[in-house]
Design an enzyme around this catalytic site. Sequence first.
Site, short mmCIF file in Angstrom:
data_model
loop_
_atom_site.label_atom_id
_atom_site.label_comp_id
_atom_site.label_asym_id
_atom_site.label_seq_id
_atom_site.Cartn_x
_atom_site.Cartn_y
_atom_site.Cartn_z
N ARG A 132 -13.41 6.54 8.52
CA ARG A 132 -12.73 5.02 8.66
C ARG A 132 -13.63 3.99 7.92
NH1 ARG A 132 -8.13 2.26 8.59
NH2 ARG A 132 -8.28 0.31 9.52
N ASP A 192 -8.70 -5.36 -6.25
CA ASP A 192 -8.33 -4.17 -5.26
C ASP A 192 -9.17 -2.98 -6.17
OD1 ASP A 192 -7.26 -1.95 -4.22
OD2 ASP A 192 -5.19 -2.86 -4.06
N HIS A 216 -7.99 -4.78 -1.47
CA HIS A 216 -6.62 -4.35 -1.05
C HIS A 216 -5.89 -4.86 -0.12
CE1 HIS A 216 -3.86 -0.91 -0.98
NE2 HIS A 216 -3.81 -0.78 0.13
N ASP A 217 -6.60 -5.45 0.77
CA ASP A 217 -6.31 -6.09 2.09
C ASP A 217 -5.82 -7.47 1.76
OD1 ASP A 217 -6.87 -3.95 3.85
OD2 ASP A 217 -8.35 -4.87 4.95
N SER A 263 0.93 -1.15 -0.10
CA SER A 263 0.04 0.23 0.12
C SER A 263 0.99 1.30 -0.02
CB SER A 263 -0.97 -0.02 1.24
OG SER A 263 -1.82 1.01 1.07
#
Length: 548
Positions: free
Chosen positions: A332, A492, A526-527, A263
Amino acid sequence: MATLFRDIFHHLKSNNICLKTAKQFRDQRTTNLLTHKHLTTQFIRRTSLYTSSKDNNALPLSSFEFPPSLEQQKRELPPNILEREKKSSNPPLSFPCIDQLTTRTRSLDGGPEPAYDKIVSGYSLFHHNEPFLCDYGGVLPELDIAYETWGELNEKKDNAILIQTGLSGSSHAKSHEKNVQPGWWENFIGPGLSIDTNKYFVICTNVIGGCYGSTGPSSIDPSDGEKYATRFPILTIFDMVRAQFLLLDHLGINKLHASVGSSMGGMQSLASAWLYPDRVSRLISISACARSHPYSIALRHTQRQVLMADPNWNKGFYYNSIPPHVGMKLAREIATISYRSGPEWEQRFGRKRQFEEQSPALCPDFLIETYLDHQGERFCLQYDPNSLLYISKAMDIFDMSGSVLEKLKRLRSANTKKLFNARSHNDARHVICDTSSSLSQESFTKSSLKSTSERKHISSLASNVNKNELEDLVQGLSIIKHPSLILGVQSDILFPCWQQKEIAECLRMGGNEDVTYYELDSMYGHDTFLIDLTNVGSAVKGHLEFGG
């Protein structure tokens, strides 16, 4: 309410007491969701009429007469309004989620203030007591770098691996005896694992601008003893990397075996190889980009706007009052949407509701809503809001294009002169040397590079890519000749895999003959770099041990 503040203001003015505070509260809008009692308490506290229950001289709130509560005011409404409410076709909905936020706000009134640097423990601190120049002209009189290490540094000191973190990452990538809590890359680091601590000395830092031990907006400015807040300078990814290499100097490490990042960390690994080409042997960039593109900028911009719209943010000066937890929570939640993928959530949550037998509600109802709500609640007091603002902005302005790097070089050179006014000649000279060594690796003239059309490499990038921009990016990345592993993930949406392909292709076009690109078919978005030990871990291990 306005009358209350006006009366207090005139009272203090007549007695020449706390004029500045009085003006602040006189001018404050009174349409806040908080109760009158809360606002008045804030005023009394800030004028030092009331401090806390721990203070022997504190003036108890019972000695003040507060305005009637909201419920009392409702009972005092004109009869016609109450009658209208009784005649309504339907009763008003309840909003427990809003009530919960209000309750949380009241509970934070008076502290304790979140101690962000205490959330993570067991790290070491490197203190750099010389001035540190940031690319955009800001100067930190001194700085701290929080770091943790695993494994042993060999005699040659050439087995070090620097792990570079994402936006909110701490130095705690792996558990150890000083902190037994699992790290954020727990299963990737250790004896025999992807990053083998039997072979390598592994270092992970908290970036400057962060809040987990390294110098950031919540740190004390030594110039006046107050927290920086939004007096903290604008940062770049290159600033973060320069600070990390100061730590390497301190540890006696001249050259890294590898720079590894995911990232935002993947941006740092590219920046490390560009800034210090002679001090990095190989690089790994996972789910990152060589330049931030509009979609990811828009996502981070939205998070910042939501956060700054929270009245408690107070232009960044909230450290002695209520933190902007509502804005932080919502920011968040937006971020979490970009971290995972639709396919995963389809399997994990589907269209299931928390309570199927109950009527739908405007508060979190579907399981995906409750998941986002939980993620926001869990994070909102675990990370400094100002750090989120500064670091996310650094990600936005990251661009490895040659013209951008050349402009940044000129800007940094001009800003170096500022240090002569603040520090001695020797201090300033330190930063000048840093500038020359890190930004003059090669000339960035187009004449020194062949055009992409003259190269044998055949690009697999989309045909609609702007050729001028592509050439500019190739020019900027052409310094990086290190063995490079670039990983992308098909699901992603924050850093789409075409951005990692762009890195790999531009490195190849720039003359790098040792570039490995993998595109993973994972549903975790993305994780994936945090979850997929088999694919991500195997690729990392192979490149570290056999790459180059």
